[in-house]
Design a protein around this motif. Structure first.
Motif, PDB file in Angstrom:
ATOM      1  N   UNK A  63       0.861  -1.190   0.000  1.00 19.59           N
ATOM      2  CA  UNK A  63       0.000   0.000   0.000  1.00 19.59           C
ATOM      3  C   UNK A  63       0.892   1.233   0.000  1.00 19.59           C
ATOM      4  N   UNK A  64       0.673   2.115  -0.978  1.00 11.18           N
ATOM      5  CA  UNK A  64       1.450   3.348  -1.101  1.00 11.18           C
ATOM      6  C   UNK A  64       0.492   4.541  -1.002  1.00 11.18           C
ATOM      7  N   UNK A  65       0.835   5.479  -0.121  1.00 11.93           N
ATOM      8  CA  UNK A  65       0.005   6.672   0.076  1.00 11.93           C
ATOM      9  C   UNK A  65       0.852   7.888  -0.291  1.00 11.93           C
ATOM     10  N   UNK A  66       0.486   8.617  -1.372  1.00 11.00           N
ATOM     11  CA  UNK A  66       1.282   9.799  -1.736  1.00 11.00           C
ATOM     12  C   UNK A  66       1.109  10.913  -0.712  1.00 11.00           C
ATOM     13  N   UNK A  67       2.221  11.538  -0.317  1.00  6.89           N
ATOM     14  CA  UNK A  67       2.179  12.643   0.650  1.00  6.89           C
ATOM     15  C   UNK A  67       2.450  13.986  -0.014  1.00  6.89           C
ATOM     16  N   UNK A  68       2.781  13.978  -1.305  1.00  8.65           N
ATOM     17  CA  UNK A  68       2.970  15.220  -2.061  1.00  8.65           C
ATOM     18  C   UNK A  68       1.831  15.317  -3.059  1.00  8.65           C
ATOM     19  N   UNK A  69       1.291  16.535  -3.209  1.00  8.04           N
ATOM     20  CA  UNK A  69       0.147  16.723  -4.102  1.00  8.04           C
ATOM     21  C   UNK A  69       0.545  17.170  -5.496  1.00  8.04           C
ATOM     22  N   UNK A  70       1.675  17.850  -5.595  1.00 10.79           N
ATOM     23  CA  UNK A  70       2.064  18.427  -6.878  1.00 10.79           C
ATOM     24  C   UNK A  70       3.081  17.540  -7.574  1.00 10.79           C
ATOM     25  N   UNK A  71       2.993  17.445  -8.903  1.00  6.52           N
ATOM     26  CA  UNK A  71       4.041  16.714  -9.615  1.00  6.52           C
ATOM     27  C   UNK A  71       5.348  17.482  -9.497  1.00  6.52           C
ATOM     28  N   UNK A  72       6.435  16.793  -9.448  1.00  5.27           N
ATOM     29  CA  UNK A  72       7.723  17.457  -9.324  1.00  5.27           C
ATOM     30  C   UNK A  72       8.829  16.441  -9.224  1.00  5.27           C
ATOM     31  N   UNK A  73      10.049  16.930  -9.125  1.00  5.57           N
ATOM     32  CA  UNK A  73      11.185  16.009  -9.129  1.00  5.57           C
ATOM     33  C   UNK A  73      11.308  15.174  -7.869  1.00  5.57           C
ATOM     34  N   UNK A  74      10.749  15.620  -6.747  1.00  7.33           N
ATOM     35  CA  UNK A  74      10.856  14.881  -5.499  1.00  7.33           C
ATOM     36  C   UNK A  74       9.463  14.517  -5.011  1.00  7.33           C
ATOM     37  N   UNK A  75       9.229  13.241  -4.747  1.00  5.83           N
ATOM     38  CA  UNK A  75       7.931  12.770  -4.302  1.00  5.83           C
ATOM     39  C   UNK A  75       8.069  12.053  -2.966  1.00  5.83           C
ATOM     40  N   UNK A  76       7.082  12.236  -2.088  1.00 10.65           N
ATOM     41  CA  UNK A  76       7.082  11.601  -0.767  1.00 10.65           C
ATOM     42  C   UNK A  76       5.936  10.603  -0.691  1.00 10.65           C
ATOM     43  N   UNK A  87      16.433  11.217 -11.597  1.00 11.02           N
ATOM     44  CA  UNK A  87      17.717  11.711 -12.103  1.00 11.02           C
ATOM     45  C   UNK A  87      18.731  11.987 -11.003  1.00 11.02           C
ATOM     46  N   UNK A  88      18.757  11.106 -10.002  1.00 13.00           N
ATOM     47  CA  UNK A  88      19.798  11.198  -8.989  1.00 13.00           C
ATOM     48  C   UNK A  88      19.670  12.343  -8.007  1.00 13.00           C
ATOM     49  N   UNK A  89      18.484  12.957  -7.889  1.00 15.98           N
ATOM     50  CA  UNK A  89      18.334  14.056  -6.937  1.00 15.98           C
ATOM     51  C   UNK A  89      18.387  13.514  -5.521  1.00 15.98           C
ATOM     52  N   UNK A  90      19.219  14.111  -4.697  1.00 12.13           N
ATOM     53  CA  UNK A  90      19.413  13.641  -3.338  1.00 12.13           C
ATOM     54  C   UNK A  90      18.605  14.470  -2.360  1.00 12.13           C
ATOM     55  N   UNK A  91      18.293  13.840  -1.243  1.00 10.77           N
ATOM     56  CA  UNK A  91      17.630  14.530  -0.144  1.00 10.77           C
ATOM     57  C   UNK A  91      18.724  15.180   0.689  1.00 10.77           C
ATOM     58  N   UNK A  92      18.566  16.441   1.021  1.00 10.40           N
ATOM     59  CA  UNK A  92      19.555  17.149   1.827  1.00 10.40           C
ATOM     60  C   UNK A  92      18.976  17.386   3.210  1.00 10.40           C
ATOM     61  N   UNK A  93      19.610  16.804   4.215  1.00 11.02           N
ATOM     62  CA  UNK A  93      19.148  16.929   5.591  1.00 11.02           C
ATOM     63  C   UNK A  93      20.108  17.813   6.368  1.00 11.02           C
ATOM     64  N   UNK A  94      19.569  18.601   7.273  1.00  9.70           N
ATOM     65  CA  UNK A  94      20.399  19.409   8.175  1.00  9.70           C
ATOM     66  C   UNK A  94      20.089  18.978   9.591  1.00  9.70           C
ATOM     67  N   UNK A  95      21.118  18.546  10.288  1.00  7.75           N
ATOM     68  CA  UNK A  95      20.925  18.131  11.672  1.00  7.75           C
ATOM     69  C   UNK A  95      20.966  19.324  12.611  1.00  7.75           C
ATOM     70  N   UNK A  96      21.623  20.414  12.180  1.00  8.32           N
ATOM     71  CA  UNK A  96      21.728  21.613  13.006  1.00  8.32           C
ATOM     72  C   UNK A  96      21.805  22.808  12.079  1.00  8.32           C
ATOM     73  N   UNK A  97      21.440  24.010  12.567  1.00 10.50           N
ATOM     74  CA  UNK A  97      21.567  25.198  11.728  1.00 10.50           C
ATOM     75  C   UNK A  97      23.005  25.341  11.230  1.00 10.50           C
ATOM     76  N   UNK A  98      23.149  25.841  10.017  1.00  8.36           N
ATOM     77  CA  UNK A  98      24.467  25.961   9.395  1.00  8.36           C
ATOM     78  C   UNK A  98      25.442  26.746  10.278  1.00  8.36           C
ATOM     79  N   UNK A  99      24.967  27.782  10.985  1.00  4.67           N
ATOM     80  CA  UNK A  99      25.840  28.602  11.820  1.00  4.67           C
ATOM     81  C   UNK A  99      26.462  27.784  12.947  1.00  4.67           C
ATOM     82  N   UNK A 100      25.699  26.799  13.488  1.00  9.30           N
ATOM     83  CA  UNK A 100      26.242  25.954  14.557  1.00  9.30           C
ATOM     84  C   UNK A 100      27.201  24.919  14.021  1.00  9.30           C
ATOM     85  N   UNK A 101      26.989  24.448  12.766  1.00  8.68           N
ATOM     86  CA  UNK A 101      27.867  23.430  12.199  1.00  8.68           C
ATOM     87  C   UNK A 101      29.241  23.989  11.902  1.00  8.68           C
TER      88      UNK A 101
END
Length: 197
Positions: A94-107, A181-195
């Motif tokens: 069972x797959x439930x789409x969480x994004x409504x708009x078409x685009x390069x990244x889908x959840x 097309x190889x688009x990666x998910x970019x995660x931030x564990x902390x604000x850039x200023x703290x990193x």
């Protein structure tokens, strides 16, 4: 009322709304002209509906009255932000789409039944990110064979041979982000200023 009729009515209501706002505040056309830099005759024609409202005219008026632009144009309220789920069953999952708009990244939220434990390796264009919500997930990517539990995540290039399925005799629930097309998910564990410290 269709979209075109709603837009026509909203535009027709701008002039009377502008006049009402100005008179309620006790502002003369001359004072408003001085505050906005728009000629008195243009303001008068705008209020009478003889001049089509434009951003160049409405922005200075909104600023002079210190009101949001949507108050001048009577913008409709923002629609319901909830995502309406339309579950799909594909190959027993069972797959439930969480994004409504078409685009390069889908959840997606996916439910994997426990009877799909035989690996069927596949490859295709893209990049995938998985997060286990409940149950256990077995993930095979190239030479790696892993069992993941709730709260664990993985990301991989889908051009590598891969498969994921149940890691136990219970169903598993996952969140999946897929980019073509190889688009990666970019995660931030902390604000850039703290990193940077």
């Amino acid at each position: 009322m269709d979209n075109a009729a709603a837009i026509t009515k909203a535009l027709a209501d701008v002039g009377p709304r502008l006049r009402r706002l100005r008179t309620e505040r006790g502002v003369t056309l001359a004072a408003l002209a001085e505050a906005t830099g728009i000629s008195k005759s243009t303001l008068s024609r705008l209020e009478a509906g003889q001049r089509r409202p434009s951003l160049e005219l409405l922005l200075p008026i909104a600023q002079a009255h210190q009101v949001p632009l949507d108050e001048l144009v009577g913008a409709p309220e923002v629609g319901d932000p909830r995502v309406r789920f339309q579950a799909r069953c594909v190959h027993g999952r069972t797959h439930i789409p969480l994004t409504r708009q078409p685009g390069p990244l889908q959840a997606w939220k996916s439910i994997i039944p426990p009877d799909q434990s035989v690996p069927e390796m596949t490859t295709h264009e893209g990049y995938e990110w998985l997060y286990v919500l409940s149950g256990k997930v077995r993930l095979i990517v190239a030479g790696h064979d892993l069992i993941m539990g709730p709260g664990e995540a993985a990301e991989f290039d889908t051009r590598l041979p891969h498969w994921f399925g149940p890691g136990s005799d219970q169903p598993a629930e996952i969140l999946s982000l897929f980019g073509r097309q190889g688009e990666r998910v970019h995660l931030r564990a902390a604000p850039e200023s703290r990193r940077r410290r």
